[in-house]
Design a protein around this motif. Sequence first.
Motif, PDB file in Angstrom:
ATOM      1  N   GLU A  86       0.827  -1.211   0.000  1.00 37.94           N
ATOM      2  CA  GLU A  86       0.000   0.000   0.000  1.00 37.94           C
ATOM      3  C   GLU A  86       0.857   1.254   0.000  1.00 37.94           C
ATOM      4  O   GLU A  86       0.558   2.224  -0.719  1.00 37.94           O
ATOM      5  N   GLU A  87       1.922   1.253   0.785  1.00 38.20           N
ATOM      6  CA  GLU A  87       2.812   2.418   0.829  1.00 38.20           C
ATOM      7  C   GLU A  87       3.550   2.594  -0.494  1.00 38.20           C
ATOM      8  O   GLU A  87       3.734   3.721  -0.970  1.00 38.20           O
ATOM      9  N   GLU A  89       2.469   1.653  -3.430  1.00 44.18           N
ATOM     10  CA  GLU A  89       1.488   2.127  -4.403  1.00 44.18           C
ATOM     11  C   GLU A  89       1.251   3.621  -4.264  1.00 44.18           C
ATOM     12  O   GLU A  89       1.130   4.347  -5.262  1.00 44.18           O
ATOM     13  N   THR A  90       1.196   4.111  -3.021  1.00 43.39           N
ATOM     14  CA  THR A  90       1.029   5.536  -2.790  1.00 43.39           C
ATOM     15  C   THR A  90       2.201   6.325  -3.371  1.00 43.39           C
ATOM     16  O   THR A  90       2.016   7.374  -4.000  1.00 43.39           O
ATOM     17  N   THR A  91       3.413   5.800  -3.173  1.00 45.35           N
ATOM     18  CA  THR A  91       4.600   6.485  -3.689  1.00 45.35           C
ATOM     19  C   THR A  91       4.602   6.542  -5.198  1.00 45.35           C
ATOM     20  O   THR A  91       4.789   7.603  -5.793  1.00 45.35           O
ATOM     21  N   THR A  93       2.170   6.233  -7.279  1.00 49.82           N
ATOM     22  CA  THR A  93       1.050   7.034  -7.789  1.00 49.82           C
ATOM     23  C   THR A  93       1.381   8.518  -7.730  1.00 49.82           C
ATOM     24  O   THR A  93       1.150   9.266  -8.690  1.00 49.82           O
ATOM     25  N   ASN A  94       1.935   8.954  -6.609  1.00 50.93           N
ATOM     26  CA  ASN A  94       2.302  10.371  -6.464  1.00 50.93           C
ATOM     27  C   ASN A  94       3.454  10.753  -7.390  1.00 50.93           C
ATOM     28  O   ASN A  94       3.464  11.853  -7.951  1.00 50.93           O
ATOM     29  N   ARG A  97       2.052  11.169 -10.848  1.00 54.38           N
ATOM     30  CA  ARG A  97       1.229  12.378 -10.934  1.00 54.38           C
ATOM     31  C   ARG A  97       2.091  13.633 -10.986  1.00 54.38           C
ATOM     32  O   ARG A  97       1.794  14.567 -11.737  1.00 54.38           O
ATOM     33  N   LYS A 141      11.184   8.265  -0.215  1.00 55.51           N
ATOM     34  CA  LYS A 141       9.884   8.249  -0.889  1.00 55.51           C
ATOM     35  C   LYS A 141       9.543   9.657  -1.360  1.00 55.51           C
ATOM     36  O   LYS A 141      10.308  10.594  -1.178  1.00 55.51           O
ATOM     37  N   HIS A 142       8.353   9.809  -1.912  1.00 54.84           N
ATOM     38  CA  HIS A 142       7.915  11.104  -2.432  1.00 54.84           C
ATOM     39  C   HIS A 142       7.771  12.157  -1.347  1.00 54.84           C
ATOM     40  O   HIS A 142       7.863  13.348  -1.618  1.00 54.84           O
ATOM     41  N   ASP A 143       7.566  11.723  -0.090  1.00 56.76           N
ATOM     42  CA  ASP A 143       7.375  12.668   1.006  1.00 56.76           C
ATOM     43  C   ASP A 143       8.681  12.995   1.729  1.00 56.76           C
ATOM     44  O   ASP A 143       8.663  13.566   2.821  1.00 56.76           O
TER      45      ASP A 143
END
Length: 320
Positions: A86-87, A89-91, A93-94, A97, A141-143
């Motif tokens: 899940e983590e 996938e979030t990365t 996806t962002n 985008r 990660k993206h964050d």
Amino acid sequence: MERNTFYFLLHLIGPQLKNFPFIGREQINSTKQLLIAIYVLATPDSYRSICERFGVARSTAWFSVKRVVRALYSLRNCFIRWPNYEEAETTWTNMQRLYGFPKVLGIIDGTHINIARPKRDANSYINRKGRFSMQLQVICKHDLSFIHVFAGMPGCVHDMRVFLYSGVQQYCTPEFFPEDSHLLGDAAYSIQKNVMVPFYDNGHLTRRQKEFNRNLSSARTIIERAIGLLKGRWRYLLDKLPMTRTDLIPYYVVSCCVLHNICLLKNDAIEIPVVVPEMLHEMEPLAITNELREEGNVKRNRLMEIIANNNFQGPVPQSS
């Protein structure tokens, strides 16, 4: 560091600080020990000045920092860990985008931590700039949070060799890289299925290859921001570590990475400074075979076509 982040830390490691025995007669509570350690890691100041500021002896300040670093290092696997599905996938996806680059699980890079002249094998720690340093490899990660860190290799070692000893190569399996995801790295790394690097610019790159390189370079600014934030907040790493024992330095470096992730977790933000970027365990390196390189080349060409088609269709709308 904000007050709520400090008390979160105190709640985490306060019990450990109480259990450490003091050497000598002077004893201070867990709160003061943590305050001293945070000040030392965040401020490039002498121990004489720190002792005057906190009203403690030099040995007390030094042992307080050592205790806090030991406690933080013990939490490294809690706050610096590989993402689950899940983590991940979030990365990716962002990342798609924001930068139009698909299936990015993380961004990898290395930076040099300047150190004092080591007591042993000093020449091994001289980097290409002629300074004594130790390598720190991070994946973010993206964050801007770290999912893997590795510190301890001498400054003369090439980034790719650090990668091979860091254990990341052992992670290059479908279990850790679901849905054919990958890391983004610069030209210092070797291409393979789970590590994408730019096309070598021989002066004859095609338009699509140049587009691929531009997208990859744009996405990699995240790791530069993450390293800048790490060194900008924990300035103990920015100038030169006043330590000569190379066996202890990695613990301090990794502890700063743990603090970096905790601050992001608690939304404790600071303005990211402009810093130009340059876990000790034994592990046998895995070689990058020709087969792995060929798989990487095939995948990179496929991604190049995807990026080119996305750019042709226009940028992906970003939510406000």
